[in-house]
Design a protein around this motif. Structure first.
Motif, PDB file in Angstrom:
ATOM      1  N   ARG A   6       0.830  -1.208   0.000  1.00  0.00           N
ATOM      2  CA  ARG A   6       0.000   0.000   0.000  1.00  0.00           C
ATOM      3  C   ARG A   6       0.863   1.255   0.000  1.00  0.00           C
ATOM      4  NH1 ARG A   6      -2.715  -3.067   3.970  1.00  0.00           N
ATOM      5  NH2 ARG A   6      -1.770  -1.806   5.625  1.00  0.00           N
ATOM      6  N   GLU A   7       1.907   1.264   0.805  1.00  0.00           N
ATOM      7  CA  GLU A   7       2.729   2.463   0.990  1.00  0.00           C
ATOM      8  C   GLU A   7       3.733   2.676  -0.141  1.00  0.00           C
ATOM      9  OE1 GLU A   7       2.380   4.653   3.370  1.00  0.00           O
ATOM     10  OE2 GLU A   7       0.890   3.578   4.586  1.00  0.00           O
ATOM     11  N   ARG A   8       4.209   1.583  -0.737  1.00  0.00           N
ATOM     12  CA  ARG A   8       5.167   1.611  -1.844  1.00  0.00           C
ATOM     13  C   ARG A   8       6.400   2.480  -1.523  1.00  0.00           C
ATOM     14  NH1 ARG A   8       3.120  -0.561  -6.550  1.00  0.00           N
ATOM     15  NH2 ARG A   8       5.345  -0.627  -7.090  1.00  0.00           N
ATOM     16  N   PRO A   9       7.163   2.133  -0.500  1.00  0.00           N
ATOM     17  CA  PRO A   9       8.395   2.890  -0.228  1.00  0.00           C
ATOM     18  C   PRO A   9       9.341   2.821  -1.424  1.00  0.00           C
ATOM     19  CG  PRO A   9       8.399   0.802   0.959  1.00  0.00           C
ATOM     20  CD  PRO A   9       7.023   0.960   0.387  1.00  0.00           C
ATOM     21  N   ARG A  10      10.001   3.921  -1.686  1.00  0.00           N
ATOM     22  CA  ARG A  10      10.894   3.995  -2.842  1.00  0.00           C
ATOM     23  C   ARG A  10      12.224   3.316  -2.542  1.00  0.00           C
ATOM     24  NH1 ARG A  10      14.270   9.241  -4.262  1.00  0.00           N
ATOM     25  NH2 ARG A  10      15.236   8.632  -6.258  1.00  0.00           N
ATOM     26  N   VAL A  11      12.609   2.364  -3.379  1.00  0.00           N
ATOM     27  CA  VAL A  11      13.913   1.705  -3.271  1.00  0.00           C
ATOM     28  C   VAL A  11      14.570   1.784  -4.644  1.00  0.00           C
ATOM     29  CG1 VAL A  11      15.171  -0.391  -2.702  1.00  0.00           C
ATOM     30  CG2 VAL A  11      13.041   0.132  -1.494  1.00  0.00           C
ATOM     31  N   VAL A  12      15.751   2.394  -4.696  1.00  0.00           N
ATOM     32  CA  VAL A  12      16.444   2.576  -5.965  1.00  0.00           C
ATOM     33  C   VAL A  12      17.595   1.584  -6.074  1.00  0.00           C
ATOM     34  CG1 VAL A  12      15.810   5.009  -6.056  1.00  0.00           C
ATOM     35  CG2 VAL A  12      17.994   4.352  -5.060  1.00  0.00           C
ATOM     36  N   ARG A  13      17.905   1.219  -7.299  1.00  0.00           N
ATOM     37  CA  ARG A  13      19.004   0.293  -7.552  1.00  0.00           C
ATOM     38  C   ARG A  13      20.330   1.050  -7.481  1.00  0.00           C
ATOM     39  NH1 ARG A  13      18.768  -4.615  -9.839  1.00  0.00           N
ATOM     40  NH2 ARG A  13      16.617  -4.182 -10.483  1.00  0.00           N
ATOM     41  N   GLY A  14      21.263   0.531  -6.704  1.00  0.00           N
ATOM     42  CA  GLY A  14      22.556   1.188  -6.614  1.00  0.00           C
ATOM     43  C   GLY A  14      23.472   0.508  -5.631  1.00  0.00           C
ATOM     44  N   ASP A  15      24.724   0.915  -5.643  1.00  0.00           N
ATOM     45  CA  ASP A  15      25.768   0.366  -4.791  1.00  0.00           C
ATOM     46  C   ASP A  15      26.026   1.322  -3.631  1.00  0.00           C
ATOM     47  OD1 ASP A  15      28.917   0.324  -4.160  1.00  0.00           O
ATOM     48  OD2 ASP A  15      28.274  -1.677  -4.786  1.00  0.00           O
ATOM     49  N   LEU A  16      26.149   0.783  -2.433  1.00  0.00           N
ATOM     50  CA  LEU A  16      26.284   1.637  -1.248  1.00  0.00           C
ATOM     51  C   LEU A  16      27.572   2.452  -1.252  1.00  0.00           C
ATOM     52  CD1 LEU A  16      28.430   0.209   0.980  1.00  0.00           C
ATOM     53  CD2 LEU A  16      26.562  -1.419   1.135  1.00  0.00           C
ATOM     54  N   ARG A  17      28.614   2.000  -1.944  1.00  0.00           N
ATOM     55  CA  ARG A  17      29.864   2.760  -1.957  1.00  0.00           C
ATOM     56  C   ARG A  17      29.870   3.830  -3.034  1.00  0.00           C
ATOM     57  NH1 ARG A  17      32.907   4.000   0.786  1.00  0.00           N
ATOM     58  NH2 ARG A  17      34.963   3.171   0.449  1.00  0.00           N
ATOM     59  N   ARG A  18      29.074   3.637  -4.099  1.00  0.00           N
ATOM     60  CA  ARG A  18      29.125   4.584  -5.217  1.00  0.00           C
ATOM     61  C   ARG A  18      27.915   5.510  -5.310  1.00  0.00           C
ATOM     62  NH1 ARG A  18      30.423  -0.215  -7.929  1.00  0.00           N
ATOM     63  NH2 ARG A  18      28.366  -0.193  -8.910  1.00  0.00           N
ATOM     64  N   ASP A  19      26.770   5.058  -4.841  1.00  0.00           N
ATOM     65  CA  ASP A  19      25.525   5.759  -5.146  1.00  0.00           C
ATOM     66  C   ASP A  19      24.826   6.383  -3.943  1.00  0.00           C
ATOM     67  OD1 ASP A  19      25.609   4.968  -7.949  1.00  0.00           O
ATOM     68  OD2 ASP A  19      25.184   2.944  -7.219  1.00  0.00           O
ATOM     69  N   LEU A  20      25.350   6.160  -2.751  1.00  0.00           N
ATOM     70  CA  LEU A  20      24.661   6.662  -1.559  1.00  0.00           C
ATOM     71  C   LEU A  20      24.678   8.184  -1.490  1.00  0.00           C
ATOM     72  CD1 LEU A  20      23.194   6.089   1.074  1.00  0.00           C
ATOM     73  CD2 LEU A  20      25.427   5.739   2.180  1.00  0.00           C
ATOM     74  N   ALA A  21      25.789   8.803  -1.827  1.00  0.00           N
ATOM     75  CA  ALA A  21      25.877  10.267  -1.723  1.00  0.00           C
ATOM     76  C   ALA A  21      24.839  10.944  -2.607  1.00  0.00           C
ATOM     77  CB  ALA A  21      27.287  10.736  -2.102  1.00  0.00           C
ATOM     78  N   ARG A  22      24.635  10.417  -3.794  1.00  0.00           N
ATOM     79  CA  ARG A  22      23.647  11.003  -4.703  1.00  0.00           C
ATOM     80  C   ARG A  22      22.233  10.892  -4.126  1.00  0.00           C
ATOM     81  NH1 ARG A  22      25.378   8.781  -8.877  1.00  0.00           N
ATOM     82  NH2 ARG A  22      24.046   6.942  -9.005  1.00  0.00           N
ATOM     83  N   LEU A  23      21.919   9.771  -3.529  1.00  0.00           N
ATOM     84  CA  LEU A  23      20.598   9.607  -2.933  1.00  0.00           C
ATOM     85  C   LEU A  23      20.442  10.505  -1.705  1.00  0.00           C
ATOM     86  CD1 LEU A  23      17.894   8.100  -3.026  1.00  0.00           C
ATOM     87  CD2 LEU A  23      18.940   6.309  -1.612  1.00  0.00           C
TER      88      LEU A  23
END
Length: 325
Positions: free
Chosen positions: A217-234
């Motif tokens: 129901r809530e549909r939390p957003r989960v994006v595809r990415g690597d924790l070392r490369r993509d976390l800062a952008r998120l």
């Protein structure tokens, strides 16, 4: 035996799983773990997989997903040896991604104490079930928070030192990051998450199903990415008026080296006001060294690198560390 040293290490891993994790929780998994540890043919099968794919929870879940829940060791062993290539193929494409929503019960006392409102990022979010701590109910024995209609209530045994929240936190933004996000509306993905629940834990399975319905129901957003490369952008997307919290549970053990885990720990503090780690003590040994002796089978909960509490890996218990603030 193809590789005696690797086989011996894998056997130790399964024996440790049986004796420290499954004992008292799953008699079947305890028996299967001990069986694997003492069986050269099953150990040889595991050595055909990459080291990261030899973990007990993945083997046990994949076998149950393919063959159903076995009556005992002999049936389990026969199933594997009869169809090793089918099992190997499944283990190569699947990951545990347990996404145990009951872990929110151990995170909630910390989240509720932070400056509100919150923006949450979960690293290793799987289907995003742990991104919804404000959408569940909790029973801490001496205090309880009711659940919205249809949502699960997570029981969690706490000691007297745990500061119990009077209300759920105010979450105004949330997002997850995962190498392989799971779609909670996909029946196949839901079935895999259900298989990851240990066979005797029917109450835990019922709560997982209720949490998955809530997430659908809530549909939390989960994006595809690597924790070392993509976390800062998120992290840069989070609203500035909210307190940004980055958290993870049983995730950093998948990084292949201590140097990578320490590199993540060094970087994450620059991305948020609060970094919450809930991991096995061996994952971040510099933090664990300040926590005292680890109780068997517990995770260590820390905030901004400071040890705070010992937690049950599935969220069933929380014990404050003496002197933690």
């Amino acid at each position: 035996m193809k590789d005696p040293a690797s086989a011996a290490e894998t056997a130790r891993r399964y024996r440790r799983f049986a004796e420290q994790e499954a004992r008292g929780r799953s008699p079947l998994y305890e028996a299967l773990g001990l069986g694997v540890a003492g069986d050269p043919e099953i150990l040889d099968f595991l050595l055909t997989l990459p080291e990261a794919k030899r973990q007990p929870n993945l083997l046990l879940a994949a076998a149950r997903h393919l063959f159903g829940t076995p009556a005992g060791w002999e049936e389990f062993r026969r199933d594997i040896l009869d169809r090793p290539e089918d099992l190997r193929a499944l283990m190569l494409v699947r990951a545990t991604q347990t996404n145990e929503p009951a872990r929110c019960a151990t995170l909630l006392p910390v989240l509720a104490r932070l400056p509100q409102p919150l923006a949450l990022i979960e690293v290793g979010a799987s289907a995003g079930l742990c991104l919804l701590p404000d959408r569940y109910g909790y029973d801490y024995g001496r205090a309880a928070l009711p659940a919205p209609d249809g949502a699960p209530v997570f029981p969690c045994a706490v000691d007297a030192a745990v500061p119990l929240p009077a209300a759920v936190p105010q979450v105004v933004w949330r997002a997850g990051l995962d190498l392989n996000p799971l779609d909670i509306t996909d029946p196949g993905e839901r079935a895999w998450l259900e298989t990851l629940v240990w066979p005797e834990q029917s109450d835990r399975l019922a709560r997982l199903r209720a949490a998955m319905a809530t997430a659908a129901r809530e549909r939390p957003r989960v994006v595809r990415g690597d924790l070392r490369r993509d976390l800062a952008r998120l992290a840069a997307e989070a609203p500035r008026e909210a307190t940004l919290v980055i958290f993870h549970t049983a995730v950093l053990s998948y990084l292949p080296s201590l140097a990578e885990r320490e590199g993540f720990a060094a970087d994450v503090g620059g991305l948020c006001r609060y970094w919450i780690a809930n991991e096995a003590p061996s994952v971040l040994p510099a933090i664990a060294a300040r926590a005292g002796e680890a109780p068997t089978g517990r995770f260590l909960l820390s905030v901004n690198g400071a040890p705070l509490a010992w937690t049950d890996p599935h969220g069933a218990a929380l014990d404050w560390i003496d002197g933690a603030s």
